[in-house]
Write a protein that holds these residues in place. Structure first.
Motif, short mmCIF file in Angstrom:
data_model
loop_
_atom_site.label_atom_id
_atom_site.label_comp_id
_atom_site.label_asym_id
_atom_site.label_seq_id
_atom_site.Cartn_x
_atom_site.Cartn_y
_atom_site.Cartn_z
N ILE A 393 0.83 -1.21 0.00
CA ILE A 393 0.00 0.00 0.00
C ILE A 393 0.86 1.26 0.00
CG2 ILE A 393 -1.68 1.32 1.34
CD1 ILE A 393 -2.85 -1.36 2.24
N VAL A 394 1.91 1.27 0.85
CA VAL A 394 2.80 2.44 0.90
C VAL A 394 3.48 2.64 -0.45
CG1 VAL A 394 4.87 3.37 1.97
CG2 VAL A 394 3.13 2.28 3.39
N GLY A 395 3.93 1.55 -1.07
CA GLY A 395 4.57 1.68 -2.38
C GLY A 395 3.62 2.22 -3.43
N ALA A 396 2.37 1.76 -3.42
CA ALA A 396 1.39 2.25 -4.39
C ALA A 396 1.12 3.74 -4.20
CB ALA A 396 0.09 1.45 -4.27
N LEU A 397 1.02 4.17 -2.93
CA LEU A 397 0.81 5.58 -2.68
C LEU A 397 1.97 6.43 -3.16
CD1 LEU A 397 -0.79 5.44 0.90
CD2 LEU A 397 -1.94 5.94 -1.26
N VAL A 398 3.19 5.94 -2.95
CA VAL A 398 4.36 6.70 -3.41
C VAL A 398 4.36 6.80 -4.93
CG1 VAL A 398 6.88 6.67 -3.54
CG2 VAL A 398 5.73 6.16 -1.37
N VAL A 399 4.09 5.71 -5.63
CA VAL A 399 4.08 5.74 -7.10
C VAL A 399 2.99 6.66 -7.62
CG1 VAL A 399 3.72 4.33 -9.16
CG2 VAL A 399 5.14 3.47 -7.26
N PHE A 400 1.80 6.60 -7.02
CA PHE A 400 0.69 7.45 -7.45
C PHE A 400 1.02 8.92 -7.25
CE2 PHE A 400 -3.29 9.70 -6.49
CZ PHE A 400 -3.98 9.48 -7.69
#
Length: 473
Positions: A393-400
């Motif tokens: 989830i943290v990685g997805a937020l960073v990419v977004f």
């Protein structure tokens, strides 16, 4: 005359009826006994008691004896052997303590060494017994860490250990020791104490050093050997000491013999001009002057107690001193061992080599141990899955966030209004300086101002000004 006759006839009929009723009632009440011959009835039989008279046999001269009656004896009760009492537990253990040996590295400043304590449960009918103990080091040495094997546990802070062992099981405690640089001159023996309930045993902690690299002096001893014995007892032996002056000038020589616990110095050689006791385990012998290149041999008498005989081998020490005239004393030491054949029937000595330290348990082993100790312990898979999900989830937020920032930076020129420069009418006016205006999106619409004067703007309509002028004129 007819009336009385009729009355009499009626009376006779009534009496006959009464008599007939009485006879019938008697016949019905009493049982009738018929005679099988002629059918006449007879009175009921009367039971007359009869007594039988025994017939007597003719008597002879001798009275007849009744035949002997034989009765069988009852069978004897089954023999029951009392149940054997349960075997009594015998609490017993064996302990062996190694020597703290320091190699040549000690003279280069490395004072690290190891002490191994081996214990064995030699009890009977005890199942599992716990051996507890503690250890104490003399001044000049200290324990720096410890670990146990075979089920033994250590408490480094309290310098203690405990070993829950099954019968005939072996446990070991390995203690890391550090010895100070100058301790070889004055260090004494330490002690290990272990117990099972009221049974207590002690053993000394001895220190052994290689010969120090001291020039001008040479020292050596023999190894005292006791004869074989079936049981421990007090015995005597001798210790031969050789001291040589390897210097260039004569020097006054002296010897100090340090005996292990349970061993006493009981005889001094003639080479000792004088001797005295320094402490309970240390005696000093003055040898006088020793010429350069010469050596002196001194033989001391030792007495080994029965308790010390059971703990062999034991380590002792001899310190030697040479003091040239006008110079400082030169000191060296040499360690000796008192040995003997094992006692008859004695168990093999316990190993004193240091076992390998157990590796620390891995994370998987820790989880398995926790699950084995507690059946209600939850699996670690949910925790691992939760951590992985959170990281995703943290990685997805960073990419977004990064992609959104990139889109904002790459906006087309139509979405943002260009900078407009405002020019003033008069040249040289500070207002003529071009000031950039912040870009405003074209889609933004400003609200219209209401008609009429705006509060605070200082603007007033014309008719108001004219009316004011007319009023003042």
């Amino acid at each position: 005359m007819e009336a009385p006759t009729g009355r009499r006839t009626r009376r006779l009929r009534a009496g006959s009826f009464v008599l007939l009723a009485a006879v019938c009632s008697m016949l019905l009440a009493a049982p009738a006994y018929a005679d099988p011959g002629d059918g006449e009835t007879s009175s009921p039989p009367v039971d007359v008691p009869t007594t039988e008279v025994p017939t007597q046999e003719p008597t002879t001269g001798q009275p007849t004896q009744a035949p002997p009656t034989t009765t069988e004896a009852p069978p004897p009760p089954p023999t029951t052997t009392p149940a054997a009492p349960p075997p009594q537990p015998v609490h017993r253990f064996k302990m062996t303590v190694s020597t703290v040996s320091l190699g040549d590295g000690y003279w280069q400043g490395d004072g690290s060494a190891e002490l191994v304590i081996s214990v064995k449960n030699t009890g009977e009918n005890v199942g599992r017994d716990t051996i507890t103990g503690y250890y104490a080091f003399p001044s000049g040495s200290q324990a720096t860490g410890a670990y146990g094997t075979g089920g033994c546990r250590v408490d480094n802070g309290a310098l203690s250990f405990s070993c829950p062992l099954a019968e005939q099981a072996l446990g070991q405690i390995v203690i890391k020791v550090n010895v100070d640089p100058g301790a070889w001159k004055t260090i004494t023996a330490g002690q290990v104490t272990a117990a099972i309930g009221p049974l207590v045993r002690t053993a000394p902690i001895s220190f052994a050093f290689t010969t120090p690299p001291t020039p001008g002096i040479d020292l050596g001893t023999t190894e005292p050997q006791l004869p074989g014995a079936s049981s421990p007892k007090d015995e005597s032996t001798q210790l031969s000491v050789r001291l040589r002056n390897t210097g260039t000038t004569k020097a006054a020589g002296a010897l100090e013999v340090v005996t292990p616990p349970g061993v006493d110095l009981v005889g001094f050689p003639a080479a000792c001009r004088s001797h005295r006791r320094i402490s309970a385990e240390r005696d000093r012998c003055e040898l006088g002057d020793i010429a350069a290149g010469k050596e002196v041999v001194a033989v001391f008498g030792l007495n080994v107690s029965a308790a010390a005989r059971a703990e062999l081998p034991l380590t002792g020490t001899v310190h030697a001193y040479l003091t040239p005239i006008g110079r400082d004393a030169v000191e060296t030491r040499f360690d000796f061992k008192i040995t003997a054949p094992p006692l008859a029937g004695a168990d093999a000595p316990l190993p004193t080599s240091a076992p390998v330290s157990p590796p620390p348990p891995s994370i998987g082993e820790l989880n398995l141990r926790k699950q084995a100790n507690d059946s209600h312990q939850l699996s670690s898979l949910p925790y691992i899955g939760g951590i992985v999900g959170l990281a995703a989830i943290v990685g997805a937020l960073v990419v977004f966030s990064l992609r959104r920032r990139g889109r904002d930076e790459d906006l087309p020129p139509d979405d943002v209004e260009d900078v407009v420069l405002v020019t003033a009418a008069g040249a040289g006016d500070p207002a003529s300086i071009a000031l950039p205006r912040a870009p405003i999106p074209r889609s933004l619409t400003l609200p219209r101002l209401p008609s009429g004067p705006v509060a605070g703007s200082g603007f007033r309509e014309k008719y108001d000004t004219d009316s004011d002028d007319r009023s003042t004129g």
